[in-house]
Motif scaffolding. Structure first.
Motif, PDB file in Angstrom:
ATOM      1  N   GLU A 196     -48.086 -48.084 -48.187  1.00  0.00           N
ATOM      2  CA  GLU A 196     -47.198 -47.775 -47.068  1.00  0.00           C
ATOM      3  C   GLU A 196     -46.033 -48.772 -46.968  1.00  0.00           C
ATOM      4  OE1 GLU A 196     -47.284 -45.173 -45.057  1.00  0.00           O
ATOM      5  OE2 GLU A 196     -49.043 -44.337 -46.078  1.00  0.00           O
ATOM      6  N   GLY A 197     -45.901 -49.628 -47.978  1.00  0.00           N
ATOM      7  CA  GLY A 197     -44.783 -50.566 -48.008  1.00  0.00           C
ATOM      8  C   GLY A 197     -44.997 -51.847 -47.240  1.00  0.00           C
ATOM      9  N   ILE A 198     -46.249 -52.143 -46.868  1.00  0.00           N
ATOM     10  CA  ILE A 198     -46.563 -53.363 -46.127  1.00  0.00           C
ATOM     11  C   ILE A 198     -47.083 -54.425 -47.093  1.00  0.00           C
ATOM     12  CG2 ILE A 198     -47.863 -54.363 -44.220  1.00  0.00           C
ATOM     13  CD1 ILE A 198     -45.928 -52.160 -43.349  1.00  0.00           C
ATOM     14  N   GLU A 199     -46.480 -55.589 -47.070  1.00  0.00           N
ATOM     15  CA  GLU A 199     -46.913 -56.696 -47.918  1.00  0.00           C
ATOM     16  C   GLU A 199     -48.201 -57.288 -47.351  1.00  0.00           C
ATOM     17  OE1 GLU A 199     -45.189 -61.038 -49.498  1.00  0.00           O
ATOM     18  OE2 GLU A 199     -43.952 -59.729 -48.233  1.00  0.00           O
ATOM     19  N   PHE A 226     -49.434 -59.153 -29.382  1.00  0.00           N
ATOM     20  CA  PHE A 226     -48.781 -57.909 -29.780  1.00  0.00           C
ATOM     21  C   PHE A 226     -48.677 -57.739 -31.299  1.00  0.00           C
ATOM     22  CE2 PHE A 226     -46.893 -59.388 -25.724  1.00  0.00           C
ATOM     23  CZ  PHE A 226     -47.640 -58.549 -24.905  1.00  0.00           C
ATOM     24  N   LYS A 227     -49.379 -58.595 -32.050  1.00  0.00           N
ATOM     25  CA  LYS A 227     -49.507 -58.387 -33.488  1.00  0.00           C
ATOM     26  C   LYS A 227     -50.820 -57.652 -33.728  1.00  0.00           C
ATOM     27  CE  LYS A 227     -46.864 -62.488 -34.805  1.00  0.00           C
ATOM     28  NZ  LYS A 227     -46.806 -63.691 -35.665  1.00  0.00           N
ATOM     29  N   PRO A 228     -50.801 -56.480 -34.366  1.00  0.00           N
ATOM     30  CA  PRO A 228     -52.033 -55.720 -34.552  1.00  0.00           C
ATOM     31  C   PRO A 228     -53.104 -56.511 -35.303  1.00  0.00           C
ATOM     32  CG  PRO A 228     -50.127 -54.367 -35.040  1.00  0.00           C
ATOM     33  CD  PRO A 228     -49.621 -55.765 -34.864  1.00  0.00           C
ATOM     34  N   GLY A 229     -54.339 -56.366 -34.844  1.00  0.00           N
ATOM     35  CA  GLY A 229     -55.464 -57.020 -35.494  1.00  0.00           C
ATOM     36  C   GLY A 229     -56.566 -56.020 -35.803  1.00  0.00           C
ATOM     37  N   ASN A 238     -53.509 -46.666 -40.681  1.00  0.00           N
ATOM     38  CA  ASN A 238     -53.288 -46.746 -39.234  1.00  0.00           C
ATOM     39  C   ASN A 238     -52.559 -48.026 -38.848  1.00  0.00           C
ATOM     40  OD1 ASN A 238     -54.578 -44.314 -39.014  1.00  0.00           O
ATOM     41  ND2 ASN A 238     -56.447 -45.108 -38.072  1.00  0.00           N
ATOM     42  N   MET A 239     -52.916 -49.125 -39.517  1.00  0.00           N
ATOM     43  CA  MET A 239     -52.224 -50.383 -39.216  1.00  0.00           C
ATOM     44  C   MET A 239     -50.764 -50.309 -39.663  1.00  0.00           C
ATOM     45  SD  MET A 239     -53.162 -54.333 -40.168  1.00  0.00           S
ATOM     46  CE  MET A 239     -53.970 -54.744 -38.616  1.00  0.00           C
ATOM     47  N   ALA A 240     -50.515 -49.731 -40.816  1.00  0.00           N
ATOM     48  CA  ALA A 240     -49.135 -49.579 -41.286  1.00  0.00           C
ATOM     49  C   ALA A 240     -48.329 -48.730 -40.309  1.00  0.00           C
ATOM     50  CB  ALA A 240     -49.129 -48.948 -42.676  1.00  0.00           C
ATOM     51  N   TRP A 241     -48.922 -47.654 -39.823  1.00  0.00           N
ATOM     52  CA  TRP A 241     -48.241 -46.778 -38.861  1.00  0.00           C
ATOM     53  C   TRP A 241     -47.891 -47.535 -37.583  1.00  0.00           C
ATOM     54  CZ3 TRP A 241     -50.054 -45.358 -33.967  1.00  0.00           C
ATOM     55  CH2 TRP A 241     -49.294 -44.370 -33.318  1.00  0.00           C
ATOM     56  N   LEU A 242     -48.848 -48.314 -37.075  1.00  0.00           N
ATOM     57  CA  LEU A 242     -48.606 -49.059 -35.841  1.00  0.00           C
ATOM     58  C   LEU A 242     -47.527 -50.122 -36.041  1.00  0.00           C
ATOM     59  CD1 LEU A 242     -49.227 -49.678 -32.926  1.00  0.00           C
ATOM     60  CD2 LEU A 242     -51.222 -51.007 -33.662  1.00  0.00           C
ATOM     61  N   LEU A 243     -47.564 -50.798 -37.175  1.00  0.00           N
ATOM     62  CA  LEU A 243     -46.540 -51.808 -37.463  1.00  0.00           C
ATOM     63  C   LEU A 243     -45.147 -51.180 -37.509  1.00  0.00           C
ATOM     64  CD1 LEU A 243     -48.397 -53.874 -40.202  1.00  0.00           C
ATOM     65  CD2 LEU A 243     -47.689 -54.712 -37.960  1.00  0.00           C
ATOM     66  N   LYS A 244     -45.046 -50.004 -38.112  1.00  0.00           N
ATOM     67  CA  LYS A 244     -43.756 -49.322 -38.191  1.00  0.00           C
ATOM     68  C   LYS A 244     -43.302 -48.855 -36.808  1.00  0.00           C
ATOM     69  CE  LYS A 244     -44.515 -47.826 -42.963  1.00  0.00           C
ATOM     70  NZ  LYS A 244     -44.788 -46.682 -43.867  1.00  0.00           N
ATOM     71  N   CYS A 245     -44.236 -48.403 -35.996  1.00  0.00           N
ATOM     72  CA  CYS A 245     -43.894 -47.998 -34.627  1.00  0.00           C
ATOM     73  C   CYS A 245     -43.366 -49.183 -33.815  1.00  0.00           C
ATOM     74  CB  CYS A 245     -45.114 -47.391 -33.925  1.00  0.00           C
ATOM     75  SG  CYS A 245     -45.587 -45.748 -34.518  1.00  0.00           S
ATOM     76  N   MET A 249     -42.384 -56.656 -43.762  1.00  0.00           N
ATOM     77  CA  MET A 249     -43.541 -56.947 -42.911  1.00  0.00           C
ATOM     78  C   MET A 249     -44.724 -57.360 -43.777  1.00  0.00           C
ATOM     79  SD  MET A 249     -43.535 -54.053 -39.936  1.00  0.00           S
ATOM     80  CE  MET A 249     -43.213 -52.695 -41.066  1.00  0.00           C
ATOM     81  N   LYS A 250     -45.495 -58.304 -43.246  1.00  0.00           N
ATOM     82  CA  LYS A 250     -46.634 -58.823 -43.995  1.00  0.00           C
ATOM     83  C   LYS A 250     -47.863 -58.896 -43.108  1.00  0.00           C
ATOM     84  CE  LYS A 250     -47.893 -62.699 -47.009  1.00  0.00           C
ATOM     85  NZ  LYS A 250     -47.384 -63.936 -47.636  1.00  0.00           N
ATOM     86  N   VAL A 251     -48.991 -58.477 -43.653  1.00  0.00           N
ATOM     87  CA  VAL A 251     -50.275 -58.574 -42.964  1.00  0.00           C
ATOM     88  C   VAL A 251     -51.107 -59.639 -43.651  1.00  0.00           C
ATOM     89  CG1 VAL A 251     -52.454 -57.401 -42.455  1.00  0.00           C
ATOM     90  CG2 VAL A 251     -50.293 -56.208 -42.117  1.00  0.00           C
TER      91      VAL A 251
END
Length: 206
Positions: free
Chosen positions: A30-33, A110-113, A175-182, A1-3
């Protein structure tokens, strides 16, 4: 996943960048690129409402990074937009950039911003309100933190002294990493996004 992260400041290594770097660090842990693009010093044309993007999904102006960001948003999982405060509002360049980006964008839903702002003193909450409206009209979940997403300082060194502001940035990243994983877990479990309904366009004046 990438932000994807947009730095809307005219200063590439200024206060806004310092805030984004703190968000980026938390996401990476959190492992997010992540990828930060500096758009705030460009010459950016405002939207001219030519409607061509409704046919092509891309803006007719191709001399800046708007279409490049649209391409990157095809695969990006989330978006963070950072801006300094200018006259109690985001930088005019980033607003012109976002007007065209969101008008032409077709797959932001539905992509977190999240929005991040920096200021010497005031105008931060008004600026956050302006930026968050781009996310809410595009059906993007808005990521919150432990305080409003702002840092204070006139230089990056002064931002370093805003310990609460930096804590807010780290919390935002987590929080963004958590939401992306959810969202990924929900997708794997077969939970689909809400079905789209055609918008009945109504004018207030008839």
């Amino acid at each position: 996943m990438k932000v994807l992260m947009l730095n809307g400041s005219p200063h590439e290594r200024g206060c806004t960048n310092r805030a984004l770097l703190e968000v980026e660090r938390a996401l990476n842990e959190e492992g997010i690129e992540t990828e930060i693009l500096h758009v705030g010093s460009q010459s950016v044309h405002g939207c001219i409402a030519c409607q061509k993007c409704s046919e092509t999904g891309r803006c007719v102006f191709n001399y800046d990074m708007v279409n490049q960001v649209l391409d990157k948003m095809e695969t990006a999982a989330g978006l963070v937009v950072g801006s300094p405060v200018h006259y109690a509002s985001p930088n005019g360049t980033v607003l012109s950039f976002l007007d065209r980006l969101f008008y032409a964008g077709r797959n932001f839903a539905f992509k977190p911003g999240a929005a991040v702002v920096s200021a010497r003193r005031a105008g931060t909450t008004a600026s956050l309100d302006v930026l968050n409206k781009y996310f809410t009209i595009a059906q993007m979940p808005v990521v919150s933190s432990s305080y409003w997403n702002m840092v204070h300082g006139f230089t990056p060194q002064e931002v370093e002294q805003d310990l609460e502001g930096l804590h807010t940035m780290r919390t935002l990243g987590k929080n963004m990493a958590w939401l992306l994983k959810c969202l990924e877990v929900g997708k794997a479990a077969g939970i689909s996004f809400p079905s789209k309904e055609e918008i009945p366009r109504t004018n207030f004046i008839r």
